[in-house]
Design a protein around this motif. Structure first.
Motif: not given
Length: 97
Positions: A15, A42, A47
């Motif tokens: 990330q 996000q 995730n």
């Protein structure tokens, strides 16, 4: 207004590199090649991500995206972007209200 919304996942260990790449690579490139806005979001604590690309109208999106996707520089950015992602999908949405 047309938004093209991508949904995908990025593994936790990738990330930081992914977001750095977006900020220095894909975001400035697309925003200087016909995209009004390019933003990545996000989901908190997950995730899961979405990317929203903004265009003035459907005709512009249908012209700009395919033309840019053929450009070698853009193609390389797309391939690198996709190397970070899992389960990517994309859909165009038209603003109705």
């Amino acid at each position: 207004m047309v938004n093209v919304i991508f949904s995908f996942e990025v593994a936790k260990e990738n990330q930081e590199n992914f977001l750095s790449f977006v900020m220095s690579g894909t975001k400035p490139w697309w925003e200087s090649h016909g995209c009004l806005g390019y933003n990545v979001w996000q989901a908190v604590g997950e995730n899961a991500f979405i990317k929203i690309m903004e265009f003035t109208d459907m005709a512009t999106m249908q012209e700009v995206m395919p033309a840019n996707e053929k450009d070698p520089e853009c193609r390389a950015l797309i391939e690198k972007f996709e190397s970070y992602t899992i389960n990517i999908s994309r859909k165009p949405y038209i603003k109705m209200t």
